[in-house]
Design an enzyme around this catalytic site. Structure first.
Site, PDB file in Angstrom:
ATOM      1  N   TYR A 104      44.258 -10.301  34.559  1.00 20.34           N
ATOM      2  CA  TYR A 104      44.888  -9.729  33.999  1.00 20.34           C
ATOM      3  C   TYR A 104      44.419  -8.482  33.058  1.00 20.34           C
ATOM      4  O   TYR A 104      43.467  -8.629  32.315  1.00 20.34           O
ATOM      5  CB  TYR A 104      46.166 -10.329  33.081  1.00 20.34           C
ATOM      6  CG  TYR A 104      47.040 -11.355  33.743  1.00 20.34           C
ATOM      7  CD1 TYR A 104      47.961 -10.543  34.371  1.00 20.34           C
ATOM      8  CD2 TYR A 104      46.859 -12.609  34.084  1.00 20.34           C
ATOM      9  CE1 TYR A 104      48.832 -11.396  35.213  1.00 20.34           C
ATOM     10  CE2 TYR A 104      47.681 -13.539  34.918  1.00 20.34           C
ATOM     11  CZ  TYR A 104      48.683 -12.785  35.312  1.00 20.34           C
ATOM     12  OH  TYR A 104      49.651 -13.601  36.069  1.00 20.34           O
ATOM     13  N   ASP A 105      45.080  -7.315  32.868  1.00 22.69           N
ATOM     14  CA  ASP A 105      44.776  -6.214  31.941  1.00 22.69           C
ATOM     15  C   ASP A 105      45.865  -5.544  31.623  1.00 22.69           C
ATOM     16  O   ASP A 105      46.357  -4.382  31.716  1.00 22.69           O
ATOM     17  CB  ASP A 105      43.864  -5.316  32.694  1.00 22.69           C
ATOM     18  CG  ASP A 105      43.322  -4.011  31.631  1.00 22.69           C
ATOM     19  OD1 ASP A 105      43.424  -4.418  30.494  1.00 22.69           O
ATOM     20  OD2 ASP A 105      42.927  -3.118  32.263  1.00 22.69           O
ATOM     21  N   ARG A 106      46.748  -6.270  30.555  1.00 25.72           N
ATOM     22  CA  ARG A 106      47.912  -5.991  29.809  1.00 25.72           C
ATOM     23  C   ARG A 106      48.077  -5.863  28.550  1.00 25.72           C
ATOM     24  O   ARG A 106      49.092  -5.501  28.024  1.00 25.72           O
ATOM     25  CB  ARG A 106      49.075  -6.983  30.692  1.00 25.72           C
ATOM     26  CG  ARG A 106      49.023  -8.597  29.842  1.00 25.72           C
ATOM     27  CD  ARG A 106      49.531  -9.455  30.637  1.00 25.72           C
ATOM     28  NE  ARG A 106      51.151  -9.209  30.962  1.00 25.72           N
ATOM     29  CZ  ARG A 106      51.996 -10.068  31.420  1.00 25.72           C
ATOM     30  NH1 ARG A 106      51.249 -10.982  32.240  1.00 25.72           N
ATOM     31  NH2 ARG A 106      53.126  -9.779  31.584  1.00 25.72           N
ATOM     32  N   THR A 236      60.732 -26.117  41.895  1.00 24.80           N
ATOM     33  CA  THR A 236      60.354 -26.634  43.296  1.00 24.80           C
ATOM     34  C   THR A 236      59.318 -27.700  43.241  1.00 24.80           C
ATOM     35  O   THR A 236      58.712 -27.974  42.303  1.00 24.80           O
ATOM     36  CB  THR A 236      59.622 -25.166  43.839  1.00 24.80           C
ATOM     37  OG1 THR A 236      58.620 -24.792  42.934  1.00 24.80           O
ATOM     38  CG2 THR A 236      60.698 -24.148  44.190  1.00 24.80           C
ATOM     39  N   ARG A 237      58.940 -28.238  44.277  1.00 25.68           N
ATOM     40  CA  ARG A 237      57.767 -29.253  44.299  1.00 25.68           C
ATOM     41  C   ARG A 237      56.997 -28.829  45.503  1.00 25.68           C
ATOM     42  O   ARG A 237      57.506 -28.580  46.664  1.00 25.68           O
ATOM     43  CB  ARG A 237      58.580 -30.489  44.702  1.00 25.68           C
ATOM     44  CG  ARG A 237      57.337 -31.861  44.743  1.00 25.68           C
ATOM     45  CD  ARG A 237      56.834 -32.263  43.307  1.00 25.68           C
ATOM     46  NE  ARG A 237      57.716 -33.092  42.835  1.00 25.68           N
ATOM     47  CZ  ARG A 237      58.319 -33.036  41.576  1.00 25.68           C
ATOM     48  NH1 ARG A 237      58.045 -32.183  40.923  1.00 25.68           N
ATOM     49  NH2 ARG A 237      58.977 -33.960  41.109  1.00 25.68           N
ATOM     50  N   ASP A 276      59.838 -16.151  42.016  1.00 25.35           N
ATOM     51  CA  ASP A 276      60.990 -15.210  41.541  1.00 25.35           C
ATOM     52  C   ASP A 276      61.808 -15.134  42.820  1.00 25.35           C
ATOM     53  O   ASP A 276      63.024 -15.222  42.514  1.00 25.35           O
ATOM     54  CB  ASP A 276      60.380 -13.917  41.239  1.00 25.35           C
ATOM     55  CG  ASP A 276      59.325 -13.928  40.497  1.00 25.35           C
ATOM     56  OD1 ASP A 276      59.217 -14.841  39.198  1.00 25.35           O
ATOM     57  OD2 ASP A 276      58.050 -13.264  40.441  1.00 25.35           O
ATOM     58  N   ASP A 312      55.011  -8.176  45.638  1.00 22.89           N
ATOM     59  CA  ASP A 312      55.531  -9.202  44.729  1.00 22.89           C
ATOM     60  C   ASP A 312      57.190  -9.244  45.189  1.00 22.89           C
ATOM     61  O   ASP A 312      57.617 -10.600  44.709  1.00 22.89           O
ATOM     62  CB  ASP A 312      55.478  -8.418  43.411  1.00 22.89           C
ATOM     63  CG  ASP A 312      54.199  -8.633  42.555  1.00 22.89           C
ATOM     64  OD1 ASP A 312      53.201  -8.410  43.132  1.00 22.89           O
ATOM     65  OD2 ASP A 312      54.279  -9.005  41.115  1.00 22.89           O
TER      66      ASP A 312
END
Length: 335
Positions: A104-106, A236-237, A276, A312
């Site tokens: 990450y670069d946020r 979820t599993r 998502d 995504d």
């Protein structure tokens, strides 16, 4: 049908082509995504009116990210353009025994520095039926946490359904308060919560009862007792066989425990956005099916399909999900 509204950061995703490692990459493929926005885009593709609310930098990158989600059919009319920086993340897609990696670069993004007063939630939510957020959003900054709380408060006043994927990312909480100090008040305003046993333990100190036959149901019952607004806890599993092979099923507790069969996914093309896809599938299923079992099964099949799609966003149709729900899992050519 009224809108589903989501709130959260959208980032640029940069990834080497195919299964190249970062060290091999001469080029990076550009995509855009964010947990909440991915839900809106998937719902729009399923025919559910969806809007996303965020803060973009006031530059060409912010406009490019907004344009991609408009192409997916998402209403971006209430996005704010201010600040200088679009958050980035770099994805190296693994295969077989080699796991995928994310960098990450946020830090200091436009979203992290948003002004909560920029969002008129009464106006944004006036034509909505559902608000969705994730635990990543209040983790980014105090301003983002306040804007999330404002959105939930107005949604409750307007009688919307509110959902959250608690999505605890310990390393994101850097601005002062702990997640354990912030998240309970936000989750208290939710009707539907995505929460695993691990997240419930880390965030709320809730453990499955000793000797419980069903650890998820035990956790969910305690979560609902702690936060009476919650009506359904889902998750979820997974049985991860390798980076290229996943098995997944859905779990639900609303006073009664429900689970789906496992779905086998091989090869996994892209696992980013699978959660998502599960949540967007559950929202769609809740709006279109008579039973929670059908809604849950739609959700987990939608998530399974996402694992086969690069990027995504879950670019699927309801007919494709329902085809698999009927037992057609061979992937035979459709003419």
């Amino acid at each position: 049908m009224k809108q589903v509204v989501t709130f959260g950061e959208i980032m640029m995703r940069l990834s080497p082509p195919l299964n190249y490692r970062f060290a091999q990459a001469a080029t990076l493929e550009v995509n855009y995504g964010g947990g909440d926005a991915n839900v809106a885009a998937a719902l729009a593709g399923l025919g559910v009116p969806a809007a996303h609310v965020t803060c973009f930098p006031a530059n060409e990158l912010g406009q490019a990210a907004a344009s991609q989600f408009r192409r997916f059919g998402v209403n971006m009319d209430h996005c704010v353009f201010q600040g200088q920086r679009l958050g980035l993340y770099f994805l190296e897609v693994g295969a077989s025994l080699r796991a995928s990696k994310v960098v990450y670069d946020r830090a200091d993004s436009a979203f992290a520095n948003l002004d909560p007063e920029s969002f008129d939630w009464a106006e944004i939510l006036k034509d909505a039926q559902w608000l969705h957020w994730t635990g990543i959003t209040p983790a980014i900054s105090a301003a983002a946490a306040r804007a999330t709380a404002d959105a939930i408060r107005v949604a409750r006043q307007l009688g919307l359904t509110v959902s959250a994927d608690v999505n605890y990312r310990r390393n994101l909480w850097q601005y002062g308060p702990r997640a354990q100090d912030v998240m309970p008040a936000l989750v208290a305003g939710c009707d539907v919560v995505v929460c695993s046993e691990n997240d419930a333990a880390d965030l709320f100190g809730i453990q499955a009862a000793a000797g419980a036959e069903n650890s998820f149901a035990s956790m969910a019952a305690q979560l609902m007792a702690r936060f009476p607004q919650i009506r359904r806890v889902i998750s979820t599993r997974r049985k991860t066989q390798s980076a290229s092979h996943e098995r997944i099923k859905g779990l639900l507790y609303d006073g009664t425990y429900v689970e789906t069969p496992y779905y086998d996914i091989t090869p996994v093309v892209d696992r980013i956005g699978g959660g998502d896809a599960f949540l967007s599938g559950f929202i769609y299923g809740s709006l279109h099916y008579a039973t929670t079992r059908e809604a849950l099964n739609f959700a987990v099949v939608a998530s399974a399909l996402k694992h086969t799609i690069p990027g995504d966003v879950n670019l699927i149709t309801a007919a494709e999900v329902e085809h698999i729900m009927l037992g057609n899992t061979t992937g035979r050519l459709v003419r």
